[in-house]
Design a protein around this motif. Sequence first.
Motif, PDB file in Angstrom:
ATOM      1  N   VAL A  95      53.632  54.178  50.045  1.00 43.02           N
ATOM      2  CA  VAL A  95      52.799  52.976  49.964  1.00 43.02           C
ATOM      3  C   VAL A  95      51.676  53.148  50.984  1.00 43.02           C
ATOM      4  CG1 VAL A  95      54.659  51.440  49.208  1.00 43.02           C
ATOM      5  CG2 VAL A  95      54.225  51.710  51.655  1.00 43.02           C
ATOM      6  N   THR A  96      50.607  52.402  50.817  1.00 43.86           N
ATOM      7  CA  THR A  96      49.521  52.493  51.788  1.00 43.86           C
ATOM      8  C   THR A  96      49.746  51.554  52.964  1.00 43.86           C
ATOM      9  OG1 THR A  96      48.214  50.888  50.535  1.00 43.86           O
ATOM     10  CG2 THR A  96      47.801  53.222  50.105  1.00 43.86           C
ATOM     11  N   TYR A  97      50.459  50.408  52.731  1.00 42.04           N
ATOM     12  CA  TYR A  97      50.679  49.473  53.829  1.00 42.04           C
ATOM     13  C   TYR A  97      52.074  48.831  53.821  1.00 42.04           C
ATOM     14  CZ  TYR A  97      50.170  45.627  57.085  1.00 42.04           C
ATOM     15  OH  TYR A  97      50.355  44.753  58.132  1.00 42.04           O
ATOM     16  N   SER A  98      52.544  48.393  52.652  1.00 39.68           N
ATOM     17  CA  SER A  98      53.811  47.656  52.644  1.00 39.68           C
ATOM     18  C   SER A  98      54.508  47.724  51.295  1.00 39.68           C
ATOM     19  CB  SER A  98      53.577  46.187  53.000  1.00 39.68           C
ATOM     20  OG  SER A  98      53.062  45.487  51.884  1.00 39.68           O
ATOM     21  N   GLY A  99      55.721  47.183  51.281  1.00 43.08           N
ATOM     22  CA  GLY A  99      56.499  47.112  50.049  1.00 43.08           C
ATOM     23  C   GLY A  99      55.935  46.148  49.024  1.00 43.08           C
ATOM     24  N   LYS A 100      54.878  45.448  49.373  1.00 43.63           N
ATOM     25  CA  LYS A 100      54.212  44.574  48.403  1.00 43.63           C
ATOM     26  C   LYS A 100      53.632  45.409  47.255  1.00 43.63           C
ATOM     27  CE  LYS A 100      51.236  40.535  48.307  1.00 43.63           C
ATOM     28  NZ  LYS A 100      50.409  39.629  49.098  1.00 43.63           N
ATOM     29  N   GLU A 101      53.475  46.700  47.487  1.00 45.34           N
ATOM     30  CA  GLU A 101      52.942  47.621  46.471  1.00 45.34           C
ATOM     31  C   GLU A 101      54.022  48.070  45.482  1.00 45.34           C
ATOM     32  OE1 GLU A 101      50.695  50.767  48.571  1.00 45.34           O
ATOM     33  OE2 GLU A 101      50.663  49.335  50.237  1.00 45.34           O
ATOM     34  N   CYS A 102      55.279  47.683  45.709  1.00 51.40           N
ATOM     35  CA  CYS A 102      56.403  48.066  44.851  1.00 51.40           C
ATOM     36  C   CYS A 102      56.547  47.111  43.665  1.00 51.40           C
ATOM     37  CB  CYS A 102      57.716  48.003  45.639  1.00 51.40           C
ATOM     38  SG  CYS A 102      57.788  48.973  47.139  1.00 51.40           S
ATOM     39  N   VAL A 103      57.316  47.517  42.669  1.00 49.77           N
ATOM     40  CA  VAL A 103      57.764  46.591  41.626  1.00 49.77           C
ATOM     41  C   VAL A 103      58.624  45.548  42.332  1.00 49.77           C
ATOM     42  CG1 VAL A 103      59.179  46.317  39.551  1.00 49.77           C
ATOM     43  CG2 VAL A 103      57.756  48.365  39.813  1.00 49.77           C
ATOM     44  N   GLN A 104      58.353  44.266  42.120  1.00 51.40           N
ATOM     45  CA  GLN A 104      59.053  43.177  42.809  1.00 51.40           C
ATOM     46  C   GLN A 104      60.103  42.552  41.881  1.00 51.40           C
ATOM     47  OE1 GLN A 104      58.199  42.539  46.136  1.00 51.40           O
ATOM     48  NE2 GLN A 104      56.904  44.336  45.797  1.00 51.40           N
ATOM     49  N   THR A 105      61.357  42.567  42.319  1.00 51.30           N
ATOM     50  CA  THR A 105      62.445  42.021  41.515  1.00 51.30           C
ATOM     51  C   THR A 105      63.340  41.111  42.357  1.00 51.30           C
ATOM     52  OG1 THR A 105      63.901  43.905  42.007  1.00 51.30           O
ATOM     53  CG2 THR A 105      62.520  44.076  40.017  1.00 51.30           C
ATOM     54  N   TYR A 106      64.256  40.429  41.680  1.00 48.51           N
ATOM     55  CA  TYR A 106      65.300  39.668  42.370  1.00 48.51           C
ATOM     56  C   TYR A 106      66.579  39.786  41.564  1.00 48.51           C
ATOM     57  CZ  TYR A 106      64.892  35.736  39.064  1.00 48.51           C
ATOM     58  OH  TYR A 106      64.898  34.955  37.936  1.00 48.51           O
ATOM     59  N   LEU A 107      67.689  39.635  42.248  1.00 51.32           N
ATOM     60  CA  LEU A 107      69.005  39.722  41.631  1.00 51.32           C
ATOM     61  C   LEU A 107      69.537  38.308  41.420  1.00 51.32           C
ATOM     62  CD1 LEU A 107      71.009  42.056  40.876  1.00 51.32           C
ATOM     63  CD2 LEU A 107      72.249  41.402  42.925  1.00 51.32           C
ATOM     64  N   ARG A 108      69.814  37.982  40.171  1.00 52.87           N
ATOM     65  CA  ARG A 108      70.319  36.651  39.842  1.00 52.87           C
ATOM     66  C   ARG A 108      71.815  36.714  39.576  1.00 52.87           C
ATOM     67  NH1 ARG A 108      67.429  33.802  35.087  1.00 52.87           N
ATOM     68  NH2 ARG A 108      68.698  35.184  33.817  1.00 52.87           N
ATOM     69  N   ARG A 109      72.534  35.721  40.063  1.00 51.39           N
ATOM     70  CA  ARG A 109      73.964  35.609  39.791  1.00 51.39           C
ATOM     71  C   ARG A 109      74.129  34.819  38.502  1.00 51.39           C
ATOM     72  NH1 ARG A 109      78.727  33.438  43.861  1.00 51.39           N
ATOM     73  NH2 ARG A 109      80.446  33.812  42.428  1.00 51.39           N
ATOM     74  N   ASN A 110      74.920  35.362  37.589  1.00 48.03           N
ATOM     75  CA  ASN A 110      75.158  34.741  36.294  1.00 48.03           C
ATOM     76  C   ASN A 110      76.554  34.131  36.245  1.00 48.03           C
ATOM     77  OD1 ASN A 110      72.681  35.851  35.331  1.00 48.03           O
ATOM     78  ND2 ASN A 110      73.719  37.799  35.047  1.00 48.03           N
ATOM     79  N   PRO A 111      76.812  33.295  35.245  1.00 52.46           N
ATOM     80  CA  PRO A 111      78.186  32.812  35.052  1.00 52.46           C
ATOM     81  C   PRO A 111      79.127  34.010  34.888  1.00 52.46           C
ATOM     82  CG  PRO A 111      76.653  31.603  33.646  1.00 52.46           C
ATOM     83  CD  PRO A 111      75.880  32.749  34.264  1.00 52.46           C
ATOM     84  N   GLY A 112      80.335  33.867  35.363  1.00 52.36           N
ATOM     85  CA  GLY A 112      81.287  34.973  35.277  1.00 52.36           C
ATOM     86  C   GLY A 112      81.086  35.992  36.385  1.00 52.36           C
ATOM     87  N   THR A 127      52.740  47.357  36.816  1.00 51.40           N
ATOM     88  CA  THR A 127      52.046  48.311  35.941  1.00 51.40           C
ATOM     89  C   THR A 127      53.011  49.423  35.551  1.00 51.40           C
ATOM     90  OG1 THR A 127      51.356  49.710  37.783  1.00 51.40           O
ATOM     91  CG2 THR A 127      49.865  47.903  37.145  1.00 51.40           C
ATOM     92  N   TRP A 128      54.132  49.512  36.239  1.00 50.07           N
ATOM     93  CA  TRP A 128      55.165  50.548  36.127  1.00 50.07           C
ATOM     94  C   TRP A 128      54.683  51.884  36.680  1.00 50.07           C
ATOM     95  CZ3 TRP A 128      59.172  47.840  36.047  1.00 50.07           C
ATOM     96  CH2 TRP A 128      59.248  46.684  35.287  1.00 50.07           C
ATOM     97  N   LYS A 129      53.587  51.830  37.450  1.00 48.95           N
ATOM     98  CA  LYS A 129      53.107  53.012  38.159  1.00 48.95           C
ATOM     99  C   LYS A 129      53.282  52.835  39.664  1.00 48.95           C
ATOM    100  CE  LYS A 129      50.002  54.283  34.558  1.00 48.95           C
ATOM    101  NZ  LYS A 129      48.751  54.186  33.923  1.00 48.95           N
ATOM    102  N   GLU A 130      53.979  51.770  40.070  1.00 46.83           N
ATOM    103  CA  GLU A 130      54.204  51.493  41.481  1.00 46.83           C
ATOM    104  C   GLU A 130      55.026  52.619  42.111  1.00 46.83           C
ATOM    105  OE1 GLU A 130      53.267  47.673  39.494  1.00 46.83           O
ATOM    106  OE2 GLU A 130      54.593  49.312  39.003  1.00 46.83           O
ATOM    107  N   PRO A 131      54.878  52.845  43.421  1.00 46.56           N
ATOM    108  CA  PRO A 131      55.580  53.949  44.081  1.00 46.56           C
ATOM    109  C   PRO A 131      57.032  53.643  44.460  1.00 46.56           C
ATOM    110  CG  PRO A 131      54.173  52.842  45.648  1.00 46.56           C
ATOM    111  CD  PRO A 131      53.913  52.198  44.300  1.00 46.56           C
ATOM    112  N   GLY A 133      60.499  50.357  44.173  1.00 49.25           N
ATOM    113  CA  GLY A 133      61.020  49.068  43.744  1.00 49.25           C
ATOM    114  C   GLY A 133      61.520  48.314  44.963  1.00 49.25           C
ATOM    115  N   ARG A 134      61.321  46.998  44.997  1.00 49.15           N
ATOM    116  CA  ARG A 134      61.787  46.163  46.111  1.00 49.15           C
ATOM    117  C   ARG A 134      62.369  44.885  45.522  1.00 49.15           C
ATOM    118  NH1 ARG A 134      57.782  43.919  50.819  1.00 49.15           N
ATOM    119  NH2 ARG A 134      56.953  42.698  49.109  1.00 49.15           N
ATOM    120  N   SER A 135      63.554  44.518  46.010  1.00 46.42           N
ATOM    121  CA  SER A 135      64.267  43.404  45.414  1.00 46.42           C
ATOM    122  C   SER A 135      64.783  42.417  46.453  1.00 46.42           C
ATOM    123  CB  SER A 135      65.449  43.938  44.606  1.00 46.42           C
ATOM    124  OG  SER A 135      66.049  42.910  43.860  1.00 46.42           O
ATOM    125  N   SER A 136      64.748  41.136  46.097  1.00 42.33           N
ATOM    126  CA  SER A 136      65.418  40.093  46.865  1.00 42.33           C
ATOM    127  C   SER A 136      66.818  39.985  46.277  1.00 42.33           C
ATOM    128  CB  SER A 136      64.668  38.759  46.704  1.00 42.33           C
ATOM    129  OG  SER A 136      65.341  37.717  47.380  1.00 42.33           O
TER     130      SER A 136
END
Length: 176
Positions: A95-112, A127-131, A133-136
């Motif tokens: 990245v040039t500066y931070s993880g903000k340049e990554c694909v941004q995702t989050y993990l959701r809890r589902n029933p079960g 864009t799917w060309k990010e260097p 992935g970063r997830s909450s």
Amino acid sequence: MWRKTSLYWGKRSSGKPLTYLGNKMAGDGSGKTQQARNRQLICARQWKTYKDTGLFSDMWTLDAGAARTDSKSCDEFAFANALQSAGNSTSPNPVTYSGKECVQTYLRRNPGDTMTLHLRPDAPAPTWKEPCGRSSMSNWQNTQSMQPFGDFIKEQRLMENDNYWLDLDGFTAPAP
């Protein structure tokens, strides 16, 4: 990340192994290990938790046998302990500066008590060309998912700069 981006690090069929950093020091004079520096750049700079990130205090308490309170944490791919982390300025995909340049995702809890990974609606569409992935995600899930890696390091006698393949049990298709 393997299915959508060109980040194939650790995928055997790609021929691109991950490289273990161990306690290698960062080359930027910070006095930190490269792993700590990678995590700082990807997860500490310009990162916020996402409101719909699923937490697992109940499962962590059950697992630990004592009361535990889960929290939201940041996770990244390629891993902070890999030479190929986008936090490493000498990696093939920094990245040039931070993880903000990554694909941004989050993990959701589902029933079960299952989980699904989703794109963050509060972030730009990838864009799917990010260097990277970063997830909450749940801190409990984050620590549990990587817990076996410590045993792997010991059992395989993984040393600094050793290459390794990632096999996600239940997610990685068997080799033909």
